[in-house]
Write a protein that holds these residues in place. Structure first.
Motif, mmCIF file in Angstrom:
data_model
loop_
_atom_site.group_PDB
_atom_site.id
_atom_site.type_symbol
_atom_site.label_atom_id
_atom_site.label_comp_id
_atom_site.label_asym_id
_atom_site.label_seq_id
_atom_site.Cartn_x
_atom_site.Cartn_y
_atom_site.Cartn_z
ATOM 1 N N PRO A 1 28.977 26.742 -5.532
ATOM 2 C CA PRO A 1 28.991 25.163 -5.512
ATOM 3 C C PRO A 1 29.057 24.395 -4.191
ATOM 4 C CG PRO A 1 30.700 26.327 -7.202
ATOM 5 C CD PRO A 1 30.418 27.367 -5.989
ATOM 6 N N TRP A 2 29.583 24.690 -3.341
ATOM 7 C CA TRP A 2 29.680 23.836 -1.976
ATOM 8 C C TRP A 2 28.043 24.193 -1.436
ATOM 9 C CZ3 TRP A 2 33.406 20.405 -1.376
ATOM 10 C CH2 TRP A 2 34.514 20.823 -2.023
ATOM 11 N N MET A 3 27.697 25.263 -1.430
ATOM 12 C CA MET A 3 26.426 25.612 -0.753
ATOM 13 C C MET A 3 25.339 24.865 -1.398
ATOM 14 S SD MET A 3 26.465 27.736 1.638
ATOM 15 C CE MET A 3 24.856 28.813 1.898
ATOM 16 N N ALA A 4 25.493 24.668 -2.614
ATOM 17 C CA ALA A 4 24.679 24.005 -3.582
ATOM 18 C C ALA A 4 24.788 22.297 -3.303
ATOM 19 C CB ALA A 4 24.877 24.178 -5.041
ATOM 20 N N LEU A 5 25.742 21.863 -3.135
ATOM 21 C CA LEU A 5 25.919 20.422 -2.624
ATOM 22 C C LEU A 5 25.539 20.264 -1.120
ATOM 23 C CD1 LEU A 5 29.738 19.782 -4.366
ATOM 24 C CD2 LEU A 5 27.546 19.018 -5.113
ATOM 25 N N ALA A 6 25.724 21.458 -0.591
ATOM 26 C CA ALA A 6 25.245 20.987 0.890
ATOM 27 C C ALA A 6 23.821 20.988 1.036
ATOM 28 C CB ALA A 6 25.961 22.267 1.736
ATOM 29 N N GLY A 7 23.139 21.596 0.194
ATOM 30 C CA GLY A 7 21.671 21.983 0.184
ATOM 31 C C GLY A 7 21.144 20.452 -0.520
ATOM 32 N N LEU A 8 21.824 20.030 -1.602
ATOM 33 C CA LEU A 8 21.280 18.794 -2.194
ATOM 34 C C LEU A 8 21.515 17.852 -1.253
ATOM 35 C CD1 LEU A 8 22.850 18.977 -5.633
ATOM 36 C CD2 LEU A 8 20.563 19.056 -5.158
ATOM 37 N N LEU A 9 22.493 17.712 -0.271
ATOM 38 C CA LEU A 9 22.799 16.679 0.801
ATOM 39 C C LEU A 9 21.648 16.659 1.741
ATOM 40 C CD1 LEU A 9 24.784 14.533 1.532
ATOM 41 C CD2 LEU A 9 25.987 15.923 2.815
ATOM 42 N N THR A 10 21.231 18.066 2.013
ATOM 43 C CA THR A 10 20.030 18.268 2.840
ATOM 44 C C THR A 10 18.809 17.830 2.382
ATOM 45 O OG1 THR A 10 21.443 19.795 3.911
ATOM 46 C CG2 THR A 10 18.893 20.049 4.586
ATOM 47 N N VAL A 11 18.280 18.338 1.242
ATOM 48 C CA VAL A 11 17.020 18.202 0.807
ATOM 49 C C VAL A 11 16.708 16.820 0.052
ATOM 50 C CG1 VAL A 11 15.467 19.170 -0.577
ATOM 51 C CG2 VAL A 11 17.151 20.581 0.541
ATOM 52 N N VAL A 12 17.473 16.440 -0.609
ATOM 53 C CA VAL A 12 17.151 15.302 -1.544
ATOM 54 C C VAL A 12 16.767 13.966 -0.448
ATOM 55 C CG1 VAL A 12 18.308 13.361 -2.812
ATOM 56 C CG2 VAL A 12 18.630 15.656 -3.471
ATOM 57 N N PRO A 13 17.531 13.741 0.650
ATOM 58 C CA PRO A 13 17.155 12.629 1.425
ATOM 59 C C PRO A 13 15.776 13.050 2.088
ATOM 60 C CG PRO A 13 19.215 12.992 2.050
ATOM 61 C CD PRO A 13 18.890 14.113 1.008
ATOM 62 N N PHE B 1 0.856 -1.101 -0.096
ATOM 63 C CA PHE B 1 0.009 0.024 -0.033
ATOM 64 C C PHE B 1 1.006 1.225 -0.063
ATOM 65 C CE2 PHE B 1 -2.062 -3.421 2.089
ATOM 66 C CZ PHE B 1 -3.422 -3.461 1.625
ATOM 67 N N ARG B 2 0.810 2.244 -0.949
ATOM 68 C CA ARG B 2 1.574 3.256 -1.017
ATOM 69 C C ARG B 2 0.701 4.352 -1.972
ATOM 70 N NH1 ARG B 2 7.040 1.375 -3.263
ATOM 71 N NH2 ARG B 2 7.480 3.382 -2.114
ATOM 72 N N SER B 3 1.284 5.454 -1.821
ATOM 73 C CA SER B 3 0.669 6.640 -2.772
ATOM 74 C C SER B 3 1.351 7.052 -3.954
ATOM 75 C CB SER B 3 0.635 7.951 -1.742
ATOM 76 O OG SER B 3 0.201 9.034 -2.578
ATOM 77 N N PRO B 4 0.412 6.711 -5.055
ATOM 78 C CA PRO B 4 0.864 6.820 -6.450
ATOM 79 C C PRO B 4 1.154 8.375 -6.618
ATOM 80 C CG PRO B 4 -0.910 5.298 -6.670
ATOM 81 C CD PRO B 4 -0.897 5.965 -5.160
ATOM 82 N N ALA B 5 0.447 9.306 -6.069
ATOM 83 C CA ALA B 5 0.609 10.771 -6.273
ATOM 84 C C ALA B 5 1.755 11.076 -5.631
ATOM 85 C CB ALA B 5 -0.709 11.439 -5.467
ATOM 86 N N GLY B 6 2.195 10.506 -4.378
ATOM 87 C CA GLY B 6 3.184 10.873 -3.518
ATOM 88 C C GLY B 6 4.602 10.378 -4.349
ATOM 89 N N LEU B 7 4.662 9.381 -4.982
ATOM 90 C CA LEU B 7 5.711 8.966 -5.667
ATOM 91 C C LEU B 7 5.803 9.550 -7.122
ATOM 92 C CD1 LEU B 7 4.785 4.986 -5.922
ATOM 93 C CD2 LEU B 7 6.656 6.130 -4.817
ATOM 94 N N ALA B 8 4.699 10.152 -7.879
ATOM 95 C CA ALA B 8 4.864 10.964 -8.714
ATOM 96 C C ALA B 8 5.712 12.351 -8.375
ATOM 97 C CB ALA B 8 3.664 11.125 -9.476
ATOM 98 N N GLY B 9 4.945 12.881 -7.483
ATOM 99 C CA GLY B 9 5.457 14.196 -6.904
ATOM 100 C C GLY B 9 6.778 14.102 -6.332
ATOM 101 N N GLY B 10 7.326 13.085 -5.794
ATOM 102 C CA GLY B 10 8.607 12.861 -5.342
ATOM 103 C C GLY B 10 9.544 12.877 -6.393
ATOM 104 N N VAL B 11 9.382 12.132 -7.572
ATOM 105 C CA VAL B 11 9.992 11.886 -8.766
ATOM 106 C C VAL B 11 10.301 13.376 -9.603
ATOM 107 C CG1 VAL B 11 10.351 11.133 -11.042
ATOM 108 C CG2 VAL B 11 9.731 9.682 -9.204
ATOM 109 N N LEU B 12 9.143 14.093 -9.602
ATOM 110 C CA LEU B 12 9.192 15.606 -10.212
ATOM 111 C C LEU B 12 10.044 16.450 -9.254
ATOM 112 C CD1 LEU B 12 5.585 16.131 -11.387
ATOM 113 C CD2 LEU B 12 7.638 15.530 -12.865
ATOM 114 N N LEU B 13 9.921 16.415 -7.756
ATOM 115 C CA LEU B 13 10.747 17.352 -7.042
ATOM 116 C C LEU B 13 12.098 16.878 -7.167
ATOM 117 C CD1 LEU B 13 8.451 17.661 -3.938
ATOM 118 C CD2 LEU B 13 9.169 19.477 -5.126
ATOM 119 N N LEU B 14 12.584 15.561 -7.193
ATOM 120 C CA LEU B 14 13.813 15.426 -7.447
ATOM 121 C C LEU B 14 14.637 15.704 -8.600
ATOM 122 C CD1 LEU B 14 13.709 11.699 -5.732
ATOM 123 C CD2 LEU B 14 14.922 13.569 -4.900
ATOM 124 N N VAL B 15 13.863 15.723 -9.710
ATOM 125 C CA VAL B 15 14.211 16.108 -11.048
ATOM 126 C C VAL B 15 14.511 17.540 -10.885
ATOM 127 C CG1 VAL B 15 13.876 16.439 -13.323
ATOM 128 C CG2 VAL B 15 13.291 14.442 -12.327
#
Length: 212
Positions: free
Chosen positions: A49-61, A17-31
């Motif tokens: 560049p370092w701020m961007a990498l740190a931001g990605l490391l925070t937000v992507v997970p 049991f999972r949310s298809p809308a959540g999966l679709a939204g997650g993929v779009l946000l990651l892209v």
């Protein structure tokens, strides 16, 4: 003389049991996030560049945790709830009830409540299902089956979350109160693979901001 082959233990297939809308939204946000952050990391200057990498490391997970990670696995022996930051495994004998109010929740006999992030409640879907049921009752007030009725449309009149909760409750009732010999014990595991990268990313952002 060869010894007899021991019988294999029965396997119980999991229902998911999972949310298809959540999966679709997650993929779009990651892209979107990876595109913006990657562009800043490769084309930025100075500390960008370092701020961007740190931001990605925070937000992507965090995006993965709240959109792609939540799922409920259930079979005749146990239910495994994978929420954003932890995974809870319960035998059905520990489950007292499964409900869907403003959110989907699982209750144990000792009063512990676990939210089912993978089964989000949509009030809009629930209202739409209620309107469909009301129209059906008006069209057939004596519960007579019309010759043109579409029997395949039965579950379409129930909200997705309510149907998922009903299915989980049915599995719980089918398991009964007697514990199975191979039923697992209750366990809770924290998702350090999600928590640790985000914490490291936040620390890097704070350090880079302090140096700025």
């Amino acid at each position: 003389m060869t010894s007899p082959t021991p019988p294999t233990e029965p396997t119980y297939a999991d229902r998911t049991f999972r949310s298809p809308a959540g999966l679709a939204g997650g993929v779009l946000l990651l892209v979107l996030i990876c595109w913006i952050g990657g562009d800043a990391a490769f084309r930025g200057h100075g500390r960008a560049p370092w701020m961007a990498l740190a931001g990605l490391l925070t937000v992507v997970p965090l995006i993965v945790a709240f959109t792609l990670r939540p799922v409920v696995f259930a079979n005749d022996r146990r239910v495994r709830v994978r929420n954003p930051f932890r995974t809870i495994t319960l035998p059905w004998t520990d489950v007292a009830d499964v409900r869907a109010g403003y959110s989907s929740e699982l209750f144990t006999h000792d009063g512990t409540k676990y939210q089912l992030w993978a089964v989000p409640v949509s009030l809009r879907q629930r209202k739409k299902a209620a309107r469909q049921q009301s129209r059906q009752a008006l069209d057939d007030p004596y519960r007579r089956t019309s010759a043109t009725a579409d029997v395949r449309d039965t579950k379409a009149r129930v909200a997705v979350a309510d149907q998922a909760v009903a299915d989980l409750r049915e599995l719980s009732e089918r398991a009964g109160d007697k514990p199975a010999p191979d039923a697992p014990v209750r366990s809770v595991r924290w998702a350090y693979e999600v928590i640790a990268p985000s914490v490291v990313g936040v620390v890097l952002l704070v350090v880079l901001g302090a140096l700025g």
